[in-house]
Design an enzyme around this catalytic site. Structure first.
Site, PDB file in Angstrom:
ATOM      1  N   ARG A   1       0.825  -1.211   0.000  1.00  0.00           N
ATOM      2  CA  ARG A   1       0.000   0.000   0.000  1.00  0.00           C
ATOM      3  C   ARG A   1       0.858   1.261   0.000  1.00  0.00           C
ATOM      4  O   ARG A   1       0.554   2.228  -0.696  1.00  0.00           O
ATOM      5  CB  ARG A   1      -0.962  -0.031   1.186  1.00  0.00           C
ATOM      6  CG  ARG A   1      -2.096  -0.996   0.909  1.00  0.00           C
ATOM      7  CD  ARG A   1      -3.035  -1.269   2.047  1.00  0.00           C
ATOM      8  NE  ARG A   1      -4.086  -2.163   1.532  1.00  0.00           N
ATOM      9  CZ  ARG A   1      -5.169  -2.531   2.187  1.00  0.00           C
ATOM     10  NH1 ARG A   1      -5.381  -2.100   3.414  1.00  0.00           N
ATOM     11  NH2 ARG A   1      -6.058  -3.327   1.626  1.00  0.00           N
TER      12      ARG A   1
ATOM     13  N   TYR B   1      -6.329  -0.711  -7.328  1.00  0.00           N
ATOM     14  CA  TYR B   1      -5.673  -1.954  -6.866  1.00  0.00           C
ATOM     15  C   TYR B   1      -5.050  -1.786  -5.480  1.00  0.00           C
ATOM     16  O   TYR B   1      -4.944  -0.685  -4.974  1.00  0.00           O
ATOM     17  CB  TYR B   1      -4.748  -2.547  -7.912  1.00  0.00           C
ATOM     18  CG  TYR B   1      -3.457  -1.880  -8.350  1.00  0.00           C
ATOM     19  CD1 TYR B   1      -2.901  -0.778  -7.736  1.00  0.00           C
ATOM     20  CD2 TYR B   1      -2.770  -2.427  -9.452  1.00  0.00           C
ATOM     21  CE1 TYR B   1      -1.694  -0.233  -8.189  1.00  0.00           C
ATOM     22  CE2 TYR B   1      -1.576  -1.876  -9.913  1.00  0.00           C
ATOM     23  CZ  TYR B   1      -1.038  -0.788  -9.272  1.00  0.00           C
ATOM     24  OH  TYR B   1       0.133  -0.263  -9.711  1.00  0.00           O
ATOM     25  N   GLU B   2      -4.713  -2.896  -4.877  1.00  0.00           N
ATOM     26  CA  GLU B   2      -4.215  -2.923  -3.486  1.00  0.00           C
ATOM     27  C   GLU B   2      -5.211  -2.303  -2.506  1.00  0.00           C
ATOM     28  O   GLU B   2      -4.816  -1.720  -1.497  1.00  0.00           O
ATOM     29  CB  GLU B   2      -2.858  -2.217  -3.357  1.00  0.00           C
ATOM     30  CG  GLU B   2      -1.744  -2.773  -4.211  1.00  0.00           C
ATOM     31  CD  GLU B   2      -1.443  -4.244  -3.958  1.00  0.00           C
ATOM     32  OE1 GLU B   2      -1.878  -4.772  -2.934  1.00  0.00           O
ATOM     33  OE2 GLU B   2      -0.796  -4.860  -4.812  1.00  0.00           O
ATOM     34  N   GLY B   3      -6.473  -2.452  -2.787  1.00  0.00           N
ATOM     35  CA  GLY B   3      -7.521  -1.895  -1.918  1.00  0.00           C
ATOM     36  C   GLY B   3      -7.943  -0.531  -2.425  1.00  0.00           C
ATOM     37  O   GLY B   3      -7.152   0.401  -2.450  1.00  0.00           O
TER      38      GLY B   3
ATOM     39  N   GLN C   1      -9.565   1.781   1.832  1.00  0.00           N
ATOM     40  CA  GLN C   1      -8.559   2.470   2.664  1.00  0.00           C
ATOM     41  C   GLN C   1      -9.248   3.394   3.657  1.00  0.00           C
ATOM     42  O   GLN C   1      -8.829   3.528   4.808  1.00  0.00           O
ATOM     43  CB  GLN C   1      -7.598   3.306   1.800  1.00  0.00           C
ATOM     44  CG  GLN C   1      -6.898   2.556   0.685  1.00  0.00           C
ATOM     45  CD  GLN C   1      -6.051   1.411   1.173  1.00  0.00           C
ATOM     46  OE1 GLN C   1      -5.486   1.468   2.265  1.00  0.00           O
ATOM     47  NE2 GLN C   1      -5.973   0.352   0.392  1.00  0.00           N
TER      48      GLN C   1
END
Lengths: 600, 600
Positions: free
Chosen positions: B295, B439-441, B446
């Protein structure tokens, strides 16, 4: 988006219920433009957008246009769709009967343009540019030019372009170099290079009529030495029969982020034969009609993309199952809840929805004003409409397109990673609409036009005309407790708008950079207030319908709830914009140019 | 962007002057990590980014990856660049000497990752993902797994992936279905489909090590039944010699808006041989190290794109001549002034610049905290760093990437229509970085992590730790009149941040949807304050250097002027965010699902 739906119901709400277009048409003498006819035309336009244009949207993006030695081939199906468009009589709708038009009002034809662009932005640009060309010839062409060229354009067998930009000059047209030399027979020889010419070359029509800005020999420097010329792809005789190929040729097409089905051409004029349109050195003035109409049209493209992205995102938000609602299962039989239960997904959807519907009302309102400027015999009404239109045109162009960036980005975001994948169509909407804040005058140019030329340039008069309309409307709501807070919010925003305008005018007297420093934030600020005004009116109209008793309660309730979202979460964006405006120009101008790159 | 320049000077300002990284490294026992070594490594990394990666950026976009029956070919030059990367020893920099690493600190290796991604986002993802895989194995692998797999990954001859997402589950990993069945020999057979696997298949390395989330038979439902497995593309023996092909295969690659040089793979596991990593049903916990680092890495990508877009836009703004300055000619010998004289162009440039430099400081600060959590023996310092990192990680991920959308959009806008044309590279930056908020949350994920899990989940303790640091710093500036206003602005923002957090916590007790309704605006609000805090520190540091006498006055003066821009025009964005946060959840939740589509 293959599943794009034309917004017939919402557009009818705006045209018939909110803005009273039927009465407006009757008052302007368009007796044929009845509610029945409007609905019938909308129905046909919706079918064309949904069934013909939408299925070609992704094809256009995948294939793009192809270029081979001056010849441009449009994507599969584009040419056939254009033929259907011509056969359906669409090009001629809002043009005079004497040139083969159907004599219907401007706004009736252009309201539906939202759907054509929403279904297929790239395709819609070809007839869109052609309409701009027609308006310019209607306003400035000689009777002979109108007879020969306008008739064919209205018929749709020919299309038109507008050739302004050159490699070294975009916004700053005063620098343009393209030359026009008179010949013995009254024609001119045009030489130079134009870039970014949409629909400059393609395979849809029998001839292409370029309207070209160029300089006569010994013309004054700057914008006062620019003339307008008509340059056909094929020379024609006085009856419009096609003769030889003119020496204007497409040199290449651009590879772009989006609108790939739209041919963006480099056009080389090599002593091409052309004809003067309008007075010498008055070319920019001849373009103004076109440019204003094109700016509203570009604003509409922003609206189109906002609506299309909303539709796509909404379908996914109802379908995609992911997590449970924090307030308890909403889909107990499924493995998870549809993501529309999550507040943040709703925040994005309602941003799109409130922008789409609010912008639609604002855009149609502007087109109603265009009608009045074009057709009204009432000099006062015409003057008022011109004033409002002058003020609102840069706002429509820039605000409707800037907010389309956010809306189409949310359309992707709601899909998560899937939004980034081409097959869903959401990223194409974002790419296609990205051009809209740049072409037809960037947001920065619109903002200076609004603040410096329109508001301050008129000593506040243009703003006063529109502000009076808004304040009168708000005053009329006094006592209606349901809408008091919203009416007060709009009313006090308008007071603040006037005050801020005065403040900037004062500070700009000693430092003209104060204008540029405030301009874009000022335009966005004005946009949020203006769309807020239309949301207030829509909520009031919806409540009236509910009070009268309606079989469409849900439609009207949704309007009022969407208005609440807009007032709570969109209009409040003005607070940060006001801070930025008040911060002045020093924070922008104090840094010497060299310091921007120091340490890089 | 072929002309991309690594920001050596500015990064050294952040690492050496602002954050005292040399002393930090010495305190953590990295005696080799001296100022000289840091500068030498930066110099080599800059060369690699500028000379090797940047020239491949547009190639990657034009060619994309190609897929043929399970085989993925990366764009021309990508493979060779990866070989140079390995030969240069880059993969091993921040890994333990016992596995062949160079034993340098985490932050030293990752600070430069900004330049690799800025030069070529797509290419940088291959080694980036591999680093994530290494961290996970370092933290959770058995000694044997580390010996066989980690050594090869650190060497760079093998690369790694993270396989989380499945077609029906992205954010909501609790729904994942991929199965792992034990076999007699202690290995497992993995079956299922994973999607969106970056670097899942490619031609750069000899083997690919997949870390895969899957369910053991009879595992509990939801996130508590997920285990982590290592699945190699090629099975290997105990010495890392390659044996037969495993039954994991790339089924296709995605066609995406951007990062086209990065292979985004559908991976089919068909009883593929795998090994358990960590404890059964503790897969998500094993992933946390990776996910947090990934992240921050994704946040860095947003920073990279912001900086690259600024560099491209600045070059054009200094070069492109269009109009005269409103305050008089600045380039009297030319036909017009460079557009950098116009306030609105400067507004866009300074937005990019203040975001790039502010975000850089924030990102490196976070990496410094990662160092402390990884290497410090001081339990208190470690606890404090963990608390700050827990709070800041979702902000870094989402704020740095969300603001990159605006920054790269301005990069195009400054070019006008040219920004839309592929050859300039500005639109590629916008397309490539668009993935970063997804992507990656996603940003929404978040935001909930920040507000619900971190701030409210810790009863405000995590926020208090960071707030104390900020308030202490601001208090230390009291009496320094030059920075009084900015310090007060940050200090009062922090008080407001705490108050807003409490308000939301209270309202969420009766209605949990208040969390989701506030979350994204809350995260952006926190981001503007945090970056403002770093701008305050940077301005103070720059003034100290000026006071001490420096040969680089311009560099430090530019810092202070950029800080002024940030405080005047960026920090003030919190005003509208506060309004949106306070508006609550009713405006989002009152509308029944059916009403979203009524009239469409």
């Amino acid at each position: 988006m293959e599943n794009y739906k034309a917004t017939q119901r919402d557009t009818l709400f705006v045209t018939q219920e909110l803005l009273g277009m039927e009465a407006h048409y009757q008052a302007l003498g368009f007796e044929d433009a009845t509610d029945d006819l409007i609905r019938a035309i909308y129905g046909e336009a919706a079918k064309f957008a949904e069934n013909v244009l939408a299925p070609l949207n992704q094809v256009g993006d995948d294939e793009g246009c192809t270029f081979n030695d001056g010849v441009v081939t449009t994507p599969t199906g584009f040419k056939e769709a254009y033929k259907q468009y011509v056969d359906g009589g669409w090009p001629s709708m809002a043009h005079p009967v004497e040139f083969g038009g159907q004599g219907l009002p401007y706004s009736l034809a252009t309201t539906m343009a939202e759907w054509f662009s929403g279904a297929n932005h790239s395709w819609a640009m070809y007839p869109g540019l052609s309409q701009g060309c027609m308006e310019t010839l209607k306003a400035n062409g000689t009777p002979e030019q109108q007879e020969v060229y306008l008739t064919k354009l209205i018929e749709g067998s020919w299309t038109g372009t507008m050739c302004l930009t050159e490699p070294h000059c975009g916004s700053d047209l005063g620098m343009l170099k393209c030359k026009a030399e008179p010949t013995d027979n009254g024609a001119y020889k045009l030489t130079g290079t134009k870039i970014f010419i949409s629909a400059g070359e393609h395979d849809m029509s029998d001839n292409i009529i370029h309207l070209v800005l160029a300089r006569l020999p010994d013309a004054p420097q700057g914008t006062k030495g620019i003339s307008l010329f008509l340059v056909p792809k094929f020379n024609v005789d006085g009856s419009g029969n096609i003769l030889d190929r003119n020496t204007v040729k497409c040199g290449s097409i651009e590879h772009k982020m989006g609108i790939k089905g739209s041919a963006t051409c480099v056009m080389n004029f090599d002593e091409a034969k052309g004809f003067l349109v309008g007075e010498p050195n008055r070319g920019l003035a001849c373009m103004f009609t076109f440019m204003n109409i094109a700016r509203i049209g570009t604003g509409m493209e922003g609206l189109s993309a906002t609506e299309a992205s909303y539709q796509g995102a909404l379908a996914y938000a109802k379908d995609r199952l992911q997590f449970r609602s924090l307030t308890g299962k909403k889909n107990p039989d499924g493995p998870a809840d549809p993501i529309i239960v999550h507040p943040d997904v709703r925040r994005m959807l309602l941003t799109q929805k409130s922008l789409a519907e609010g912008k639609r009302a604002m855009a149609v309102y502007c087109m109603k004003m265009v009608d009045t400027t074009l057709y009204s015999d009432d000099i006062e009404a015409k003057k008022t409409a011109e004033a409002k239109l002058a003020l609102l045109t840069p706002i429509v162009k820039a605000f409707l397109t800037e907010t389309a960036q956010e809306a189409t980005s949310y359309g992707m975001q709601i899909y998560g990673g899937h939004g980034y994948i081409k097959e869903w169509g959401m990223e194409q909407l974002a790419r296609d609409t990205r051009i809209c804040t740049m072409y037809e005058g960037t947001t920065g140019i619109q903002a200076i036009d609004l603040l410096a030329r329109k508001v301050i340039g008129s000593n506040g008069e243009l703003l006063k005309v529109f502000a009076t309309e808004i304040k009168t409307y708000c005053a009329g709501l006094r006592g209606q407790s349901q809408f008091n807070a919203w009416a007060n919010a709009i009313d006090s925003h308008v007071d603040e708008w006037i005050q801020i305008s005065t403040d900037i005018a004062v500070s700009a007297q000693s430092n003209p950079d104060e204008l540029g420093a405030a301009a874009v934030d000022y335009l966005m600020y004005a946009g949020y207030i203006t769309v807020g005004y239309f949301w207030l009116q829509m909520a009031v109209t919806a409540q009236q319908k509910l009070d009268e008793g309606s079989s469409e309660d849900d439609f009207y309730r949704a309007k009022i709830m969407t208005a609440k979202f807009y007032f709570d979460r969109m209009l409040t964006r003005t607070r940060s914009l006001v801070s930025a405006i008040h911060s002045g120009s020093e924070n922008l101008m104090q840094m010497e140019e060299a310091l921007f790159s120091v340490g890089k």
